[in-house]
Motif scaffolding. Structure first.
Motif, PDB file in Angstrom:
ATOM      1  N   PHE A 186       0.825  -1.200   0.000  1.00  0.00           N
ATOM      2  CA  PHE A 186       0.000   0.000   0.000  1.00  0.00           C
ATOM      3  C   PHE A 186       0.866   1.259   0.000  1.00  0.00           C
ATOM      4  O   PHE A 186       0.581   2.228  -0.712  1.00  0.00           O
ATOM      5  CB  PHE A 186      -0.936  -0.020   1.217  1.00  0.00           C
ATOM      6  CG  PHE A 186      -1.838   1.173   1.301  1.00  0.00           C
ATOM      7  CD1 PHE A 186      -2.780   1.420   0.315  1.00  0.00           C
ATOM      8  CD2 PHE A 186      -1.736   2.066   2.358  1.00  0.00           C
ATOM      9  CE1 PHE A 186      -3.606   2.534   0.380  1.00  0.00           C
ATOM     10  CE2 PHE A 186      -2.550   3.170   2.435  1.00  0.00           C
ATOM     11  CZ  PHE A 186      -3.490   3.405   1.440  1.00  0.00           C
ATOM     12  N   ALA A 187       1.943   1.232   0.789  1.00  0.00           N
ATOM     13  CA  ALA A 187       2.856   2.380   0.806  1.00  0.00           C
ATOM     14  C   ALA A 187       3.482   2.595  -0.568  1.00  0.00           C
ATOM     15  O   ALA A 187       3.640   3.741  -1.024  1.00  0.00           O
ATOM     16  CB  ALA A 187       3.939   2.163   1.858  1.00  0.00           C
ATOM     17  N   VAL A 233       0.901   4.234  -2.818  1.00  0.00           N
ATOM     18  CA  VAL A 233       0.776   5.671  -2.533  1.00  0.00           C
ATOM     19  C   VAL A 233       1.962   6.421  -3.122  1.00  0.00           C
ATOM     20  O   VAL A 233       1.804   7.476  -3.752  1.00  0.00           O
ATOM     21  CB  VAL A 233       0.678   5.918  -1.002  1.00  0.00           C
ATOM     22  CG1 VAL A 233       0.632   7.414  -0.708  1.00  0.00           C
ATOM     23  CG2 VAL A 233      -0.554   5.243  -0.435  1.00  0.00           C
ATOM     24  N   ARG A 234       3.150   5.871  -2.927  1.00  0.00           N
ATOM     25  CA  ARG A 234       4.352   6.549  -3.424  1.00  0.00           C
ATOM     26  C   ARG A 234       4.305   6.693  -4.946  1.00  0.00           C
ATOM     27  O   ARG A 234       4.685   7.719  -5.496  1.00  0.00           O
ATOM     28  CB  ARG A 234       5.587   5.727  -3.025  1.00  0.00           C
ATOM     29  CG  ARG A 234       6.896   6.450  -3.241  1.00  0.00           C
ATOM     30  CD  ARG A 234       8.065   5.507  -3.139  1.00  0.00           C
ATOM     31  NE  ARG A 234       8.018   4.448  -4.135  1.00  0.00           N
ATOM     32  CZ  ARG A 234       8.298   4.597  -5.424  1.00  0.00           C
ATOM     33  NH1 ARG A 234       8.633   5.779  -5.886  1.00  0.00           N
ATOM     34  NH2 ARG A 234       8.225   3.581  -6.267  1.00  0.00           N
ATOM     35  N   GLN A 285       1.026   9.237  -5.815  1.00  0.00           N
ATOM     36  CA  GLN A 285       0.700  10.441  -5.040  1.00  0.00           C
ATOM     37  C   GLN A 285       0.892  11.725  -5.851  1.00  0.00           C
ATOM     38  O   GLN A 285       0.105  12.666  -5.728  1.00  0.00           O
ATOM     39  CB  GLN A 285       1.531  10.489  -3.760  1.00  0.00           C
ATOM     40  CG  GLN A 285       3.030  10.537  -3.983  1.00  0.00           C
ATOM     41  CD  GLN A 285       3.804  10.675  -2.688  1.00  0.00           C
ATOM     42  OE1 GLN A 285       3.246  10.997  -1.653  1.00  0.00           O
ATOM     43  NE2 GLN A 285       5.099  10.416  -2.742  1.00  0.00           N
ATOM     44  N   ALA A 286       1.920  11.773  -6.682  1.00  0.00           N
ATOM     45  CA  ALA A 286       2.185  12.999  -7.432  1.00  0.00           C
ATOM     46  C   ALA A 286       1.074  13.275  -8.444  1.00  0.00           C
ATOM     47  O   ALA A 286       0.582  14.408  -8.553  1.00  0.00           O
ATOM     48  CB  ALA A 286       3.528  12.885  -8.144  1.00  0.00           C
ATOM     49  N   ALA A 334      -5.941  14.232  -1.536  1.00  0.00           N
ATOM     50  CA  ALA A 334      -5.094  13.140  -2.025  1.00  0.00           C
ATOM     51  C   ALA A 334      -4.975  12.065  -0.953  1.00  0.00           C
ATOM     52  O   ALA A 334      -5.052  10.859  -1.253  1.00  0.00           O
ATOM     53  CB  ALA A 334      -3.719  13.674  -2.406  1.00  0.00           C
ATOM     54  N   GLN A 335      -4.822  12.502   0.273  1.00  0.00           N
ATOM     55  CA  GLN A 335      -4.781  11.529   1.370  1.00  0.00           C
ATOM     56  C   GLN A 335      -6.098  10.757   1.449  1.00  0.00           C
ATOM     57  O   GLN A 335      -6.116   9.539   1.608  1.00  0.00           O
ATOM     58  CB  GLN A 335      -4.522  12.268   2.684  1.00  0.00           C
ATOM     59  CG  GLN A 335      -4.487  11.363   3.896  1.00  0.00           C
ATOM     60  CD  GLN A 335      -4.472  12.156   5.181  1.00  0.00           C
ATOM     61  OE1 GLN A 335      -3.944  13.258   5.242  1.00  0.00           O
ATOM     62  NE2 GLN A 335      -5.057  11.610   6.208  1.00  0.00           N
ATOM     63  N   PHE A 383      -6.359   7.930  -1.107  1.00  0.00           N
ATOM     64  CA  PHE A 383      -5.651   6.684  -0.781  1.00  0.00           C
ATOM     65  C   PHE A 383      -6.321   5.954   0.387  1.00  0.00           C
ATOM     66  O   PHE A 383      -6.305   4.723   0.423  1.00  0.00           O
ATOM     67  CB  PHE A 383      -4.187   6.980  -0.481  1.00  0.00           C
ATOM     68  CG  PHE A 383      -3.439   7.412  -1.709  1.00  0.00           C
ATOM     69  CD1 PHE A 383      -3.239   6.526  -2.755  1.00  0.00           C
ATOM     70  CD2 PHE A 383      -2.981   8.701  -1.853  1.00  0.00           C
ATOM     71  CE1 PHE A 383      -2.584   6.921  -3.907  1.00  0.00           C
ATOM     72  CE2 PHE A 383      -2.328   9.100  -2.998  1.00  0.00           C
ATOM     73  CZ  PHE A 383      -2.127   8.205  -4.035  1.00  0.00           C
ATOM     74  N   VAL A 384      -6.914   6.695   1.287  1.00  0.00           N
ATOM     75  CA  VAL A 384      -7.654   6.027   2.364  1.00  0.00           C
ATOM     76  C   VAL A 384      -8.848   5.273   1.774  1.00  0.00           C
ATOM     77  O   VAL A 384      -9.150   4.143   2.153  1.00  0.00           O
ATOM     78  CB  VAL A 384      -8.107   7.050   3.424  1.00  0.00           C
ATOM     79  CG1 VAL A 384      -9.054   6.395   4.432  1.00  0.00           C
ATOM     80  CG2 VAL A 384      -6.908   7.629   4.155  1.00  0.00           C
ATOM     81  N   PHE A 425      -7.766   2.167   0.204  1.00  0.00           N
ATOM     82  CA  PHE A 425      -7.521   1.148   1.214  1.00  0.00           C
ATOM     83  C   PHE A 425      -8.833   0.551   1.726  1.00  0.00           C
ATOM     84  O   PHE A 425      -8.951  -0.668   1.879  1.00  0.00           O
ATOM     85  CB  PHE A 425      -6.726   1.763   2.374  1.00  0.00           C
ATOM     86  CG  PHE A 425      -6.384   0.779   3.444  1.00  0.00           C
ATOM     87  CD1 PHE A 425      -5.324  -0.099   3.292  1.00  0.00           C
ATOM     88  CD2 PHE A 425      -7.132   0.701   4.606  1.00  0.00           C
ATOM     89  CE1 PHE A 425      -5.017  -1.023   4.268  1.00  0.00           C
ATOM     90  CE2 PHE A 425      -6.841  -0.220   5.584  1.00  0.00           C
ATOM     91  CZ  PHE A 425      -5.777  -1.085   5.419  1.00  0.00           C
TER      92      PHE A 425
END
Lengths: 187, 211
Positions: free
Chosen positions: A12-13, A16-17, A20-21, A41-42, A45-46, A49
């Motif tokens: 998941f990280a 996001v990486r 994210q941009a 943006a956060q 991703f939540v 998830f």
């Protein structure tokens, strides 16, 4: 995404990486609001998830992410419209004309970097004044560089409608930036 | 090519989605039409400004924040709209069943008693309705059993006592001291036998009950 679906936190990280941009840029250009873009943006991703098990394998992940981001941005625009806390067209025209005057007059001693930033700010605000349904298609096409078919999938409208919306948005944007461009031409 | 056709091709030309023939035709039009040439120049410069906008860099702690919030959401899944117990449909269906039972309960209760368990009873004789004046009702409750207008004991009461169903209480309350009110003598008169109808003393009056 399959690893994310089985609660692999590192996967998941990595997701996001990787995205994210693009997600932040899309939301930021649609809203013309950097701080809000970070929060949304956060939130994108939540939501990815939370709904990780609903993801259809075979579907394009970026399309799914952009769909979530576009929906959140649209909700934010509507919320702002309801609160009447949005950039008005009159204010934009005033700002564009001010920027154009500043750009056209080199005796003001403005730095080139500052001029460029002002120009970009004016363009960003001009984009923000394009109506929502045209703006989203414009940003997805001319800033994110998505294909028409992918934009159709993200917004959920036919491909022909996407083309007409983008053409309409470009024409509106050209009209809004016209004073700026013409002023910049004058010696 | 006329100006309208040329300007319709601006978008496709910018996207490089026009045919070679269309491109040549457009360029030929630009050579002869300064207005369209200038319009396309403005169009392409405006779009260049858009496409060359710098990319907005995400917040440096976005990954950490997204992970932290996702962990919190995983700990409390019902806060984020994840599929939990479907309270709304359960409540709605329960309410629907309650309403349906309320509406159909008179028929349902009447049919739940098996016919074989019901005692066979002879049809009770027709009880002659009693007409009482509202003012005299209170005094009658203190006296003997209801009397018919002719002074004879009403046979309907005796029939009820001998009824096997009388052993089963109809209600949790004692109705022996109840007062009967006839609220609408006009309706009552419609079903009375002719003998009673000729009785001049049996005049109905509209009763008014106040609580």
């Amino acid at each position: 995404m399959a690893r994310v679906a089985v609660d692999d936190e590192r996967a998941f990280a990595e997701l996001v990486r990787r995205f994210q941009a693009r997600v932040t840029n899309l939301i930021s250009r649609v809203l013309n609001d950097r701080e809000c873009a970070d929060d949304l943006a956060q939130e994108v991703f939540v939501r990815v998830f939370v709904h990780r098990r609903n993801y259809r394998h075979g579907a394009k992940l970026s399309t799914w992410l952009f769909t979530i981001a576009a929906n959140l941005a649209k909700n934010e625009i509507r919320r702002r419209v309801r609160r009447r806390n949005w950039f008005s067209l009159d204010a934009l025209q005033e700002l564009v004309s001010d920027s154009a005057i500043q750009l056209a007059d080199p005796t003001e001693g403005q730095e080139i970097t500052l001029e460029r930033e002002q120009l970009q700010e004016a363009v960003g605000r001009a984009i923000a004044t394009v109506p929502e349904k045209y703006r989203l298609a414009l940003v997805l096409r001319d800033i994110e560089g998505l294909a028409y078919e992918e934009i159709a999938a993200v917004i959920g409208i036919p491909g022909g409608t996407v083309r007409s919306r983008i053409n309409r948005a470009r024409s509106m944007l050209k009209r809004k930036l016209q004073p700026l461009l013409k002023k910049a031409d004058t010696p | 090519m006329i100006c309208v056709q040329a300007r319709r091709l601006f978008g496709a030309c910018w996207d490089d989605e026009i045919t070679q023939a269309e491109r040549e035709s457009l360029e030929a039009h630009f050579a002869s039409c300064a207005g369209c040439r200038e319009e396309y120049d403005l169009y392409s410069r405006a779009l260049e400004l858009v496409t060359t906008l710098p990319r907005i860099e995400p917040a440096p702690d976005l990954i950490e924040r997204a992970l932290a919030r996702s962990r919190r959401v995983a700990a409390a899944p019902d806060r984020m709209g994840s599929p939990g117990f479907p309270w709304v449909p359960v409540t709605a269906s329960t309410a629907l069943v309650a309403v349906a039972f309320t509406v159909f309960s008179p028929w349902l209760v009447g049919r739940t008693v098996p016919v074989a368990l019901r005692p066979a009873r002879t049809p009770a004789p027709i009880v002659q309705p009693e007409l009482r004046q509202p003012g005299t009702l209170a005094s009658e409750t203190q006296g003997p059993e209801a009397q018919s207008p002719g002074g004879t004991t009403a046979p309907g009461r005796a029939a009820v006592v001998t009824d096997p169903l009388a052993a089963v209480p109809d209600s949790l309350f004692d109705h022996s001291e109840d007062i009967e009110f006839i609220l609408d003598p006009m309706t009552l008169r419609r079903g009375r036998p002719a003998a009673l109808r000729s009785n001049a003393s049996a005049k109905g009056q509209q009763a008014t009950i106040t609580f």
